[in-house]
Design a protein around this motif. Structure first.
Motif, PDB file in Angstrom:
ATOM      1  N   LEU A 287       0.990  -1.102   0.019  1.00 17.35           N
ATOM      2  CA  LEU A 287      -0.077   0.137   0.056  1.00 17.35           C
ATOM      3  C   LEU A 287       0.818   1.146  -0.015  1.00 17.35           C
ATOM      4  CD1 LEU A 287      -2.682  -0.839   2.430  1.00 17.35           C
ATOM      5  CD2 LEU A 287      -2.827  -0.934  -0.142  1.00 17.35           C
ATOM      6  N   ILE A 288       1.780   1.261   0.921  1.00 15.14           N
ATOM      7  CA  ILE A 288       2.777   2.212   0.870  1.00 15.14           C
ATOM      8  C   ILE A 288       3.533   2.421  -0.545  1.00 15.14           C
ATOM      9  CG2 ILE A 288       5.167   3.178   1.911  1.00 15.14           C
ATOM     10  CD1 ILE A 288       3.968   1.664   4.537  1.00 15.14           C
ATOM     11  N   ALA A 289       4.117   1.306  -1.072  1.00 17.88           N
ATOM     12  CA  ALA A 289       5.080   1.342  -2.131  1.00 17.88           C
ATOM     13  C   ALA A 289       4.072   1.942  -3.455  1.00 17.88           C
ATOM     14  CB  ALA A 289       5.458   0.058  -2.660  1.00 17.88           C
ATOM     15  N   PHE A 290       2.692   1.583  -3.568  1.00 16.89           N
ATOM     16  CA  PHE A 290       1.914   1.886  -4.443  1.00 16.89           C
ATOM     17  C   PHE A 290       1.274   3.373  -4.470  1.00 16.89           C
ATOM     18  CE2 PHE A 290       2.271  -2.640  -5.733  1.00 16.89           C
ATOM     19  CZ  PHE A 290       2.960  -2.459  -6.869  1.00 16.89           C
ATOM     20  N   GLU A 291       1.557   4.078  -3.613  1.00 14.46           N
ATOM     21  CA  GLU A 291       1.202   5.689  -3.302  1.00 14.46           C
ATOM     22  C   GLU A 291       1.628   6.083  -4.557  1.00 14.46           C
ATOM     23  OE1 GLU A 291       2.321   7.084   0.501  1.00 14.46           O
ATOM     24  OE2 GLU A 291       1.139   5.671   1.541  1.00 14.46           O
ATOM     25  N   PRO A 292       0.794   7.027  -5.514  1.00 16.31           N
ATOM     26  CA  PRO A 292       1.442   7.783  -6.395  1.00 16.31           C
ATOM     27  C   PRO A 292       2.887   8.323  -6.560  1.00 16.31           C
ATOM     28  CG  PRO A 292      -0.930   8.435  -5.851  1.00 16.31           C
ATOM     29  CD  PRO A 292      -0.352   7.422  -4.832  1.00 16.31           C
ATOM     30  N   LEU A 293       3.142   9.197  -5.234  1.00 16.92           N
ATOM     31  CA  LEU A 293       4.467   9.623  -5.153  1.00 16.92           C
ATOM     32  C   LEU A 293       5.457   8.560  -5.169  1.00 16.92           C
ATOM     33  CD1 LEU A 293       6.331  12.293  -4.615  1.00 16.92           C
ATOM     34  CD2 LEU A 293       6.139  11.462  -2.051  1.00 16.92           C
ATOM     35  N   ASN A 294       5.335   7.485  -4.340  1.00 15.71           N
ATOM     36  CA  ASN A 294       6.313   6.511  -4.078  1.00 15.71           C
ATOM     37  C   ASN A 294       6.745   5.632  -5.415  1.00 15.71           C
ATOM     38  OD1 ASN A 294       6.753   7.276  -1.819  1.00 15.71           O
ATOM     39  ND2 ASN A 294       5.456   5.568  -0.703  1.00 15.71           N
TER      40      ASN A 294
END
Lengths: 502, 331
Positions: free
Chosen positions: A12-19
């Motif tokens: 979920l963190i890795a697929f945040e748009p910024l990341n």
């Protein structure tokens, strides 16, 4: 499964748009940095570190992790196409990648490197996900005797290769070992082998100087001699049909890929080793176990697959001691570690407890970085191939300039450039006399590691050599190494006795 | 042509007169010390990549970068050859160049003392600022069960020189001096095994390949927090360390004497003969670093002792430390 829950949070963190954007951008930048000779992942991460203050810490580490990964892919590109190792980690890839390109199989070699990198990267991240804390214990169990045993094993794989002239291989290793001893003594701090009192020797001989000299300059001299007036450097082509055929052939190398991935990951875990020894050892083992060892160094696809799977696996592996023990497994992770301190993340045993979201976000983003690096790499293969079709009269000066820059950048010392040119000429002559050059490169990389661990062990045991055999792990590795060393001898004796009875 | 240049000259004169006051002001300011770097500053580190000194230097670079304290960036360059001899020689060759600075540690005095052939006199460099003093503790693995210096001394004596391994970073390095001091005090001997960097030493203790270490707090704090290693006593004066570090007894408190104190200085110096204005720029820059929340937070967490020092006082400190180390090294 607690791990799976944590990992899905991580995704979920890795697929945040910024990341996700940073992963793609980082993989692309890394690919370029890795492909430039002399600009390896160390420099890339060091240069871009200050830029990452613009984003939150987790995103920053994800970005740098993606660069690290991309650079591992990119290093293979100039190794294969130009014969210049793009980064120290890709030295072993030149051994067979370059001959493949000269045979007109550059596209196959590039696809092989990309796919092997992907497999090595993926396997290592899975291992990392599942077994990070127990593997940290393995890293702890490795003291100086175990490290030394591992180094001997690496040398044994290179000597015990069938096909090569063993005395010549030994000679090449010894030359490398002498060169690796230049600089300051690691225990007493006294200057050692400072030829002609030149201060340039005081920082030792950077092995990239040797590798670029031998493979970049030496290779160019060789091509000048063999190609003479021919216009094109190689008949490189690329097409979907050829790529499919290459993929089919790669299916046959799955054993090498697996071996490279596991070995690379394992060597990467050990502090102070890192991706360069890992890839060299994988190459040596691939050659030892191959049915056709004599074709290695002449364009065997396994010789590209093994080091490329290993260096990507090792880059993940070296993050393990950094995150769990706070000790960098490679120079690049050392820089990453510095970054983490600035962001207020304390690497060490408590990181997995106190900053779960950071650790798992990083792990999840490594999966993503691996995938995107593969896609970007494959997409660019036609462009790389187009470069290869340039006339040699244009390509040669470019290679020469890249070699000089690559030799100068790591230390910013002209001394190293002159040294590199000398190595180029010497490498060319050695090649004419049919000396294998890879063992010299291996020796200059592993020499300092082997020397240090041997002297530490012997100081600790008060000169008792049995310390290498008494401990279970180092004893086992030593015995395997010795078997590998005597194997060619047994082969020779067997062949002779067969000849007598016949 | 001649005419043109004359008219240009008169024009500039006129402009000069018109803005006279402003010009005088800025010139006076420049004379007073408004020097600014014109190109990136080389930040030389006298140790290899990834070690404690390197990490600290890159941390400082990070603070400057993050808070935009310098108009030009600092570029870290590692020159660790020969325990920093490479860096010191480089600094000597850069005399008068205001775009080079060096992050020091104690090899700043010990290396020239141990290798007089290098011909380096640290008195010739320009001191900028001391940012902190790092401390040392005696560490063991918790599984040894050792909790006090007395138990430690007994265990070392029982094991003998051959049976007790002390990890460190090399002959003549800070931890080897502290080890020698400690062994003299407790009347024992150990086998000293050199490793590459204090982080590796800490890991070897946790892996039980060595029996004890003299580490900086930053190198062991993670393992201490995880319950793997234990500080036995600190080589600091009583009360010098705060927070959880203050709970570690000092050798002086335990009755081993006032001389059982040893620090690692973390300072910045510049080459000799640089303009005073440039010196002032660097002193100001590092004062900002010293006062930053990041630096002060780091000091507390990593058990470093704040110790701002600059100018002649810093030079006096360097020279006094050099004399002290000459004695310790027997030179």
């Amino acid at each position: 499964m607690e791990v799976l829950g944590l990992l899905s949070d991580g995704f979920l963190i890795a697929f945040e748009p910024l990341n996700l954007g940073l992963v793609i951008f980082g993989a692309a930048v890394g690919l370029f940095i890795g492909a430039m000779p002399g600009l390896g992942s160390v420099n890339g991460v060091a240069i871009l570190l200050p830029m990452t203050f613009l984003v939150p810490p987790t995103s920053a580490v994800i970005f740098l992790g993606a660069i690290y990964y991309g650079a591992m892919y990119g290093g293979a590109i100039s190794s294969i196409m130009l014969g210049i190792p793009g980064a120290s980690t890709a030295v072993a890839t030149t051994f067979d990648g370059r001959p493949m390109a000269l045979k007109g199989e550059a596209d196959k070699a590039l696809v092989a490197a990309a796919l092997a990198s992907f497999v090595g990267g993926t396997i290592s991240i899975i291992l990392f996900t599942a077994f990070a804390p127990p593997l940290a214990e393995v890293a702890l169990a490795f003291g100086p005797p175990e490290e030394f045993a591992l180094m001997i094993l690496a040398f044994a794989t290179f000597v015990g290769l069938g096909g090569d002239d063993i005395p010549k291989t030994m000679f090449s290793i010894f030359i490398g070992l002498v060169l690796s001893a230049v600089g300051f003594d690691i225990v007493s701090g006294e200057p050692r082998l400072i030829f002609f009192d030149l201060t340039g020797f005081s920082h030792g001989i950077n092995f990239l100087v040797l590798a670029i000299g031998i493979y970049g300059i030496g290779e160019m001299l060789w091509t000048v001699e063999t190609s003479r007036g021919s216009v094109a450097m190689s008949s490189a082509t690329v097409s979907v049909k050829r790529t499919m055929a290459a993929l089919k052939e790669l299916m046959g190398t799955w054993k090498t890929m697996l071996m490279g991935s596991f070995l690379g990951y394992f060597v990467g875990i050990l502090p102070a080793a890192g991706a360069t020894p890992g890839s060299l050892m994988a190459y040596g083992i691939a050659k030892t176990v191959a049915k056709d060892p004599e074709t290695f160094g002449k364009g065997n696809i396994n010789g590209v697959v093994a080091p490329e799977a290993a260096n990507n696996a090792a880059s993940t592996g070296s993050m393990l001691p950094m995150l769990t023990l706070g000790i960098p497994g490679s120079p690049t992770t050392a820089i990453l570690l510095g970054g983490m301190v600035i962001w207020g993340l304390e690497p060490g045993p408590m990181l997995f407890v106190e900053h779960k979201e950071f650790v798992w976000g990083l792990i999840a983003s490594l999966y993503a970085a691996n995938l995107f690096a593969l896609l970007i790499n494959i997409a660019f293969i036609p462009a790389f191939i187009a470069v290869l079709r340039l006339p040699f009269t244009i390509l040669a000066p470019i290679i020469f300039v890249l070699c000089v820059v690559g030799g100068y950048v790591p230390t910013l010392d002209m001394h190293d450039v002159w040294l590199m040119l000398i190595f180029g000429v010497v490498g060319y002559l050695m090649r004419k006399l049919d000396y294998p050059l890879a063992p010299a490169v291996l020796a200059i990389v592993l020499g300092p590691l082997a020397e240090r661990s041997m002297r530490q062990s012997l100081i600790g045991s008060h000169g008792d050599m049995m310390t290498f055999f008494e401990r279970p792990i180092s004893g086992t590795i030593m015995v395997i190494a010795i078997i590998l060393l005597v194997m060619p001898l047994i082969k020779v004796i067997r062949q002779r006795s067969k000849g007598e009875t016949a | 042509m001649h005419k043109l240049s004359t008219s240009a000259l008169s024009l500039s004169l006129a402009v000069g007169l018109a803005t006279g006051t402003a010009m005088v002001n800025s010139e006076a300011k420049a004379a007073k010390g408004e020097w600014k770097p014109k190109k990136p500053i080389e930040f030389v580190i006298m140790a290899g990549k990834g070690g404690g000194a390197d990490r600290l230097a890159r941390f400082i670079q990070g603070i400057i970068e993050k808070n935009k304290m310098s108009p030009k960036p600092l570029i870290p360059i590692n020159k660790g050859g020969g325990s920093g001899a490479e860096a010191l020689q480089y600094l000597k060759s850069k005399a008068g160049d205001p775009h080079v600075i060096l992050a020091t540690l104690n090899s700043y005095y010990t290396t020239p003392l141990r290798q007089p052939k290098l011909g380096i006199d640290i008195g010739g460099y320009t001191p900028i600022a001391r940012l902190a003093e790092d401390t040392f503790q005696l560490w063991v693995h918790v599984d040894t069960g050792i909790k006090t210096v007395k138990q430690y001394a007994a265990a070392v004596k029982k094991a003998g020189k051959k049976g007790w391994k002390m990890g460190g970073t090399g002959k003549g390095a800070e931890d080897s001096l502290v080890t020698a001091m400690l062994m003299k005090k407790i009347g024992a001997a150990v086998t000293y095994v050199p490793y590459k960097g204090g982080g590796k030493v800490a890991k070897e203790l946790i892996g039980k390949h060595i029996n004890s270490t003299v580490n900086n707090p930053a190198e062991q704090v993670g393992f201490w927090d995880a319950g793997k290693s234990r500080p036995i006593a600190s080589f600091t004066p009583p009360g010098a360390m705060k927070g959880k570090w203050g709970t570690i007894p000092t050798f002086e408190e335990l009755g081993y004497g006032k001389d059982m104190v040893y620090y690692m200085q973390r300072s910045i110096v510049a080459p000799g003969k640089i303009p005073d204005a440039a010196k002032d720029f660097y002193v100001n820059l590092f004062e900002k670093v010293y006062r930053s929340a990041e630096w002060q937070g780091y000091l507390g967490k990593k058990g470093l002792i704040p110790g701002w020092l600059t100018g002649d006082k810093l030079q006096d400190y360097f020279l006094a430390e050099r004399a002290k180390h000459a004695k310790m090294l027997g030179k």
